[in-house]
Design a protein around this motif. Sequence first.
Motif, PDB file in Angstrom:
ATOM      1  N   VAL A 193      -6.599  -3.508  34.808  1.00  0.00           N
ATOM      2  CA  VAL A 193      -7.528  -3.559  36.181  1.00  0.00           C
ATOM      3  C   VAL A 193      -6.522  -3.247  37.241  1.00  0.00           C
ATOM      4  CG1 VAL A 193      -9.048  -4.941  37.636  1.00  0.00           C
ATOM      5  CG2 VAL A 193      -9.000  -5.060  35.302  1.00  0.00           C
ATOM      6  N   LYS A 194      -5.425  -3.949  37.183  1.00  0.00           N
ATOM      7  CA  LYS A 194      -4.443  -3.490  38.549  1.00  0.00           C
ATOM      8  C   LYS A 194      -3.845  -2.232  38.318  1.00  0.00           C
ATOM      9  CE  LYS A 194      -2.403  -7.442  37.447  1.00  0.00           C
ATOM     10  NZ  LYS A 194      -1.318  -8.554  37.415  1.00  0.00           N
ATOM     11  N   ALA A 195      -3.744  -1.713  37.215  1.00  0.00           N
ATOM     12  CA  ALA A 195      -2.877  -0.376  36.945  1.00  0.00           C
ATOM     13  C   ALA A 195      -3.226   0.927  37.702  1.00  0.00           C
ATOM     14  CB  ALA A 195      -3.137   0.184  35.433  1.00  0.00           C
ATOM     15  N   GLY A 196      -4.642   0.896  38.077  1.00  0.00           N
ATOM     16  CA  GLY A 196      -4.864   2.187  39.049  1.00  0.00           C
ATOM     17  C   GLY A 196      -5.140   3.442  38.356  1.00  0.00           C
ATOM     18  N   PHE A 197      -5.602   3.518  37.372  1.00  0.00           N
ATOM     19  CA  PHE A 197      -5.872   4.853  36.326  1.00  0.00           C
ATOM     20  C   PHE A 197      -6.902   5.540  37.151  1.00  0.00           C
ATOM     21  CE2 PHE A 197      -3.518   2.869  32.949  1.00  0.00           C
ATOM     22  CZ  PHE A 197      -2.811   3.894  32.503  1.00  0.00           C
ATOM     23  N   GLN A 228     -14.229  -7.052  35.432  1.00  0.00           N
ATOM     24  CA  GLN A 228     -13.110  -6.159  35.433  1.00  0.00           C
ATOM     25  C   GLN A 228     -13.508  -4.869  35.511  1.00  0.00           C
ATOM     26  OE1 GLN A 228     -11.190  -7.862  31.873  1.00  0.00           O
ATOM     27  NE2 GLN A 228      -9.486  -9.030  33.237  1.00  0.00           N
ATOM     28  N   GLN A 229     -14.434  -4.347  34.851  1.00  0.00           N
ATOM     29  CA  GLN A 229     -15.060  -2.831  34.855  1.00  0.00           C
ATOM     30  C   GLN A 229     -15.502  -2.524  36.105  1.00  0.00           C
ATOM     31  OE1 GLN A 229     -17.354  -1.626  31.124  1.00  0.00           O
ATOM     32  NE2 GLN A 229     -16.839  -3.564  30.397  1.00  0.00           N
ATOM     33  N   GLN A 230     -16.341  -3.643  36.768  1.00  0.00           N
ATOM     34  CA  GLN A 230     -16.714  -3.402  38.050  1.00  0.00           C
ATOM     35  C   GLN A 230     -15.527  -3.198  39.031  1.00  0.00           C
ATOM     36  OE1 GLN A 230     -19.588  -6.467  38.745  1.00  0.00           O
ATOM     37  NE2 GLN A 230     -20.801  -6.134  37.075  1.00  0.00           N
ATOM     38  N   GLU A 251     -11.756  15.753  34.974  1.00  0.00           N
ATOM     39  CA  GLU A 251     -11.703  14.975  36.236  1.00  0.00           C
ATOM     40  C   GLU A 251     -10.315  14.978  36.978  1.00  0.00           C
ATOM     41  OE1 GLU A 251     -13.216  12.427  38.878  1.00  0.00           O
ATOM     42  OE2 GLU A 251     -14.418  13.377  37.162  1.00  0.00           O
ATOM     43  N   LEU A 252      -9.309  14.967  36.143  1.00  0.00           N
ATOM     44  CA  LEU A 252      -7.808  14.749  36.542  1.00  0.00           C
ATOM     45  C   LEU A 252      -7.310  16.151  37.231  1.00  0.00           C
ATOM     46  CD1 LEU A 252      -6.418  13.218  33.358  1.00  0.00           C
ATOM     47  CD2 LEU A 252      -6.649  12.016  35.597  1.00  0.00           C
ATOM     48  N   GLY A 288     -12.217   3.124  41.976  1.00  0.00           N
ATOM     49  CA  GLY A 288     -12.162   4.589  42.082  1.00  0.00           C
ATOM     50  C   GLY A 288     -11.855   5.070  40.631  1.00  0.00           C
ATOM     51  N   THR A 289     -11.870   4.102  39.538  1.00  0.00           N
ATOM     52  CA  THR A 289     -11.503   4.471  38.134  1.00  0.00           C
ATOM     53  C   THR A 289     -12.695   4.824  37.452  1.00  0.00           C
ATOM     54  OG1 THR A 289      -9.492   2.908  37.996  1.00  0.00           O
ATOM     55  CG2 THR A 289     -10.722   3.680  36.100  1.00  0.00           C
ATOM     56  N   VAL A 290     -12.809   6.157  36.919  1.00  0.00           N
ATOM     57  CA  VAL A 290     -13.754   6.453  36.057  1.00  0.00           C
ATOM     58  C   VAL A 290     -13.521   6.178  34.421  1.00  0.00           C
ATOM     59  CG1 VAL A 290     -14.984   8.476  35.146  1.00  0.00           C
ATOM     60  CG2 VAL A 290     -14.293   8.951  37.602  1.00  0.00           C
TER      61      VAL A 290
END
Length: 396
Positions: free
Chosen positions: A217-221, A236-238, A276-277, A244-246
């Motif tokens: 969750v904290k990683a920011g992918f 956590q998904q929310q 996306e990337l 902004g993570t897809v």
Amino acid sequence: MVFARHSGRSVNGEGRTPYSKRMKASPRYILPAAAAAALSLFPAAALEGAAPADANMKLVQVQGTPQHEVKPYTFTDKESPHFIPTPAVAAPKNVILMIGDGMGHENLWAAWMLNGRKLNIFNLPYTGYSCTTSASHAVTDSAAGGTALACGRKTTNQYLGMAPDGTPMQNLAEFFRAQGKATGLVVTKDITDATPAAFYAHVADRTRRKLIAQDLVKAGFTVLYGGGKLTVSPEQQQAMAAAGTVAELTHPSNPPAASVRGMDYLSGYVGKALAELEKDPDGLFLMVEGSQIDHAAHSADVRETLLETLDFDRAVGVVLDWMKTHPDTLLVVTADHQTGGMLIKDGKPGESRVEAMLPTHSHNGFAVPVFAAGPGAARFSGVQDNTDICKKLRGE
């Protein structure tokens, strides 16, 4: 590269010694010089910790697997419709690391026979070997193997993103995110399993899934595709979506095997991830894992192991297609370790048929293949440590 097999003439009804006796009598397979040199780095200790061969191991004939197209990609002939240019740049804009979990060179040659003597992986122009020992064992687990590839330093089996002394280490996703690049993971297992977790988690026990999910969750992918929608809680998904993570977590834990989920799961999500990337003007880092090659080999399921290897190769083809319009991309394909010790006894490449067996249910300590294409790809040739792959991807 091919395996050479002795004739084994004898007086049994078919004129040949039974396979089990021939295996005991003398070495049946001769590796080419480059592979032999790499494997010689692991003497008797190479199989330390591996399960003994199963006395009841079965020789399995595999044929009739779905084949996929392999285009004749080239990096040298500009007249080719599948030419992928390699610009001379100090550092590639895009970096893609593809890991076949448990994938040894034996898997690839068996898959090559099944797919009509062609694989996308074999179109990559530079090849080498990666030595896979961990800091604690001659035979790595996926946590230490993934950490070596992600962080550039060996660690203790079971550790994720941490040195043997417990110090957290920066991984490739964090490194490239600090450069402003979009980052993503695409896997065919639970997103909190060992290999993907090595690219975001910092824990001393790979089984601590709740702690691993917190680090995710904290990683920011930018994008996450795989299983684990029960492992990663709805809250956590929310939280990731709000940041902004897809993320598309398709199954409660691991997705089903390739024979059940279909042969377009990984390649489809790789295409979605790249779409996306590529929106980020600073470039991207993407880690793709063919996760269940390892799962099938642990079960000594030869057919499923090869289906998973072919599924992974389809995903490599998607990346090569994308590189035609994104040439400033470095692609590296490798494995974290080999599982099962596949032996190819016989087959008919012209008939897309292979006879093989998996003599153990475990990892082994042998070197694994490395393939590379794009700017800087030549640096991945030859025999290297798994930690060197990370360092080279960082431009060191």
